[in-house]
Design an enzyme around this catalytic site. Sequence first.
Site, PDB file in Angstrom:
ATOM      1  N   CYS A 185       0.080   3.779   2.691  1.00  0.00           N
ATOM      2  CA  CYS A 185       0.535   3.248   3.983  1.00  0.00           C
ATOM      3  C   CYS A 185       2.018   3.553   4.183  1.00  0.00           C
ATOM      4  CB  CYS A 185       0.317   1.743   4.064  1.00  0.00           C
ATOM      5  SG  CYS A 185      -1.404   1.234   3.943  1.00  0.00           S
ATOM      6  N   CYS A 209       0.840  -1.215   0.000  1.00  0.00           N
ATOM      7  CA  CYS A 209       0.000   0.000   0.000  1.00  0.00           C
ATOM      8  C   CYS A 209       0.872   1.261   0.000  1.00  0.00           C
ATOM      9  CB  CYS A 209      -0.910  -0.062   1.233  1.00  0.00           C
ATOM     10  SG  CYS A 209      -1.758   1.470   1.630  1.00  0.00           S
TER      11      CYS A 209
END
Length: 103
Positions: A31, A28
Amino acid sequence: MIHFNKETFEKTLGEGKLMLVDFWADWCGPCQMLGPVIESLAGRYEGKAVVGKVNTDEEQELAIGFGISGIPTVIFFKDGKEVDRLVGVMPPEAYVQVLEQNL
């Protein structure tokens, strides 16, 4: 900063401390952007709040249990209960504000 698995998460949650938990995954991009912010908060709030991460790929049961449908999702807990949730990458001040309100 703590990298939670199901057991350590449940043990820490049961202690009732203020917790910031970042639900994330390696693949991600957002993230990865949030990671340094979470690390900074872990240092800033050491001794005041527990700051940790849950890898949603490795701990799918936890992610499903908290209804994580998008990552990053940061959930704040106090006294063992969810008190706030921020989805997506937010400015660092957003996380600080929630932590300060719950200290």
